[in-house]
Design a protein around this motif. Sequence first.
Motif, PDB file in Angstrom:
ATOM      1  N   GLU A   1      -4.466  -4.974  -6.341  1.00  0.00           N
ATOM      2  CA  GLU A   1      -3.101  -5.145  -6.832  1.00  0.00           C
ATOM      3  C   GLU A   1      -2.240  -5.817  -5.775  1.00  0.00           C
ATOM      4  O   GLU A   1      -1.425  -6.682  -6.070  1.00  0.00           O
ATOM      5  N   THR A   2      -2.468  -5.402  -4.540  1.00  0.00           N
ATOM      6  CA  THR A   2      -1.700  -6.012  -3.450  1.00  0.00           C
ATOM      7  C   THR A   2      -2.001  -7.499  -3.354  1.00  0.00           C
ATOM      8  O   THR A   2      -1.107  -8.327  -3.233  1.00  0.00           O
TER       9      THR A   2
ATOM     10  N   TYR B   1       0.845  -1.210   0.000  1.00  0.00           N
ATOM     11  CA  TYR B   1       0.000   0.000   0.000  1.00  0.00           C
ATOM     12  C   TYR B   1       0.864   1.237   0.000  1.00  0.00           C
ATOM     13  O   TYR B   1       0.575   2.219  -0.665  1.00  0.00           O
TER      14      TYR B   1
ATOM     15  N   ALA C   1      -0.099   0.853  -4.161  1.00  0.00           N
ATOM     16  CA  ALA C   1      -0.925  -0.173  -4.802  1.00  0.00           C
ATOM     17  C   ALA C   1      -2.342  -0.128  -4.243  1.00  0.00           C
ATOM     18  O   ALA C   1      -2.562   0.258  -3.106  1.00  0.00           O
ATOM     19  N   THR C   2      -3.304  -0.557  -5.044  1.00  0.00           N
ATOM     20  CA  THR C   2      -4.669  -0.701  -4.541  1.00  0.00           C
ATOM     21  C   THR C   2      -4.760  -2.057  -3.835  1.00  0.00           C
ATOM     22  O   THR C   2      -3.843  -2.861  -3.896  1.00  0.00           O
TER      23      THR C   2
END
Lengths: 307, 280, 215
Positions: free
Chosen positions: A201-202, A193, A197-198
């Motif tokens: 995505e994480t 994060y 990243a969202t």
Amino acid sequence: MNRLQKAIARAHRNDRTAKVLITACGVGMALVPILIGLFLFYRGTDTFTLFHHSLAEFLFSGVWSPSDTAEGGGKVGAAMFITGSLAVCLLSLVLTLPFSMAAAIFMTEIATPQARRLLQPAIELFTGIPSVVYGFVGLTVLIPFLKSIFPMPFSFSLLAAGIVLAIMIFPTITTMSADALASVPKSWREASYGLGATRWETIAHVVIPAAKGGIATGIILGLARAMGEALAVAMVIGQMKVFPKSLFLPASTLTTAISADMGGAMEGGEYNAGLWTMALLLFLLSFAFIFLIHYINDLATLKGERK
Amino acid sequence: MALTTTTYGYTKERSGEARPVSPDIAAVEPGSLTFEINHMDLFYGDHHALKDVSMDIRTHEITALIGPSGCGKSTFLKSLNRRNDLVENCRITGDIRFEGKDIFREVDLLALRTRVGMVFQQPTPFPKSIFENVAYGPRLQGISHKGELAGIVEQSLRQAACWDEMKDRLNQSALGLSGGQQQRLCIARTLAARPSVILMDEPTSALDPISTQKIEDLALELKEKYTIIIVTHNMQQAKRISDKTAFFLLGELIEFDDTVKMFTDPSNPKTEEYITGRFG
Amino acid sequence: MLENYEKAMGELHDRMSLLSMKLEKAMEDTWYALENKDLVLADKVYRGDQAINDLVRECMQKDLSISMLHDPVARDWRYLMATMKILSDIERIGDHCADICHYLIRMENLHHGLPLLPGLKEMYGVMSSMVSDVLTFYNSQEKTDVELMKDKDDIVDLAFDSLMEEISRQIAEHPEYARDYMSYVLIVKYVERMADHASNIADCIIYRDTSRIIV
């Protein structure tokens, strides 16, 4: 000092006794599967030694007509059962995997702690349901339902078996995957994060790759369970001794074949020997699964990683 | 005064559009304010964790946050890149501005987190190769060309003073590095995302003295291009590397001043008590 | 950890108090010797400077090691830094007492009974009070009255000028005592220097209390 010496001597004695008892129990129990294996080898190789069939015939021939006598002379080709087992296992895996992964991700990444506290035991309860219950529900609810949608000349089908097995192995794969996902350290998520990243995505780039060892283990355990399930499958698959040609037609698996015919086959006869060989095959397959799990876990750790 | 904004689109809501790419950091004017915090309060449920905190953080300076355990310095740091969004029941009131824009209403969350990087107390390299660790940020920003990524990875590792150690093992797992190396890798990873601010939350408390010194030297080098805010419980460290120091106590900002002034002649008696070790 | 520090500081403080007492005694004795031409006392002061130097060295050593070991900041830091500088000023004041005694002995050996210069007693008195005050301020951590120090320093400087005038007059009238009066010049100069050192100590105390550096 005499009292102290006595106490020390007693302590050492107790220590030794405990060690002996524990070793005996541990080694003793570990011997049991070995003994079973040896027994299966003993009976299972009769097909090849007593009745002179080849391994190739057993594994690849589709002709299954062993004679129920001690003289032999029939055909022992288990290919249709092997294919049936594989087909039904793969089908169940394909059906359950999306739902398992989704459930595992939901439980670990999205659900609130209260929701997780409800959901996790609910899923784990699944595993406690006896397979005969699954079979029964499959027989009375699923099969009519499927028959109303798809063309099913015999009511029983590969699809039904696949669906039932999918539901049975769902909790195994889900809980193991959820555990693997949950054991990914929170710090890795935070780091992700922090780099902008969202959440998705994480999950996709950090959490799942980190958990892939545990997830793979879960999948293989699920597969092993599917492979070994006899009763529920037997109740919905129809147990026709044919190659699995279509999703909507019945078939047979190794497990259903053994459970159906073992009682009737003559002891010491060729049929009986063929069934023992199938049992031996199942036993060896479960070993193979265990090794596969270890192998995948080793692969999952990158080169140079300190374990 | 502030950075030109149109290059990477501040939006009002979280956008589903293409991710903003970090512009060149050198565009920031020295002497300007990176963060302006005005009367900020923070609540964890009913607990009033930060009380009426106001301070300005200048560009290209190192600001140290000191104070006893539980005083709120880490909480404050976490608010600057909105990491507190991840915590339940956390409520923030007041005004926090990054380069002049309100971080809750005028700055896209992902853009903020890309521009404001963070290094944690425990090194947290991903279980991937060294290369993939550093390339993570740029990949998120849409850079996928191998050559470009390799260039960024090398530049970031050089900036973090660990290129020579790692250039021959870029494809090996990052988890095989020592603690100090892992921490420098995490710094390289943060740098690769092209931030303008680096937040450090006790970055050396888990490291040995030599690794600590390397990271302090690194911070001093990075100061020329980045703004650094570091939480530390080690006052000697704050003295060694920071330009300004802020002293927190029980959620309040007690004093915020030039480091030399604060450690030679603090204005607030509570500061004096703390830094001379007479309590806490 | 703080206990160690407080203990060490306490020891330093005690030694500094002792040093202050020794210095004031040396100054009293110097004046007594000067006024009464007591050469035995003068010799005692001259030799006693060694003890003062030893004590100064001990205090410096202590100060330096506390600084290095305990990493002091703020008030503690200013105290230790100020003390270092004050120690060197104290050492100089002690040296000047010894120097005055030395030249007194030389003067008397050449010519007995040279009269005391008019105004020297007052000058020495003011200077002596400066040193006493500043040592009291240092040891008791009271606020210093800077202006007072400055005024006294000005008085000493004025006295210096007028005494120089007097001495040059005397040399013109009694050229045979020229050599002795040159010793006197040095003695008067030392008194003026001692006042300067006292003023420096006052500046260090100001730094200790307010972190302002005055040169």
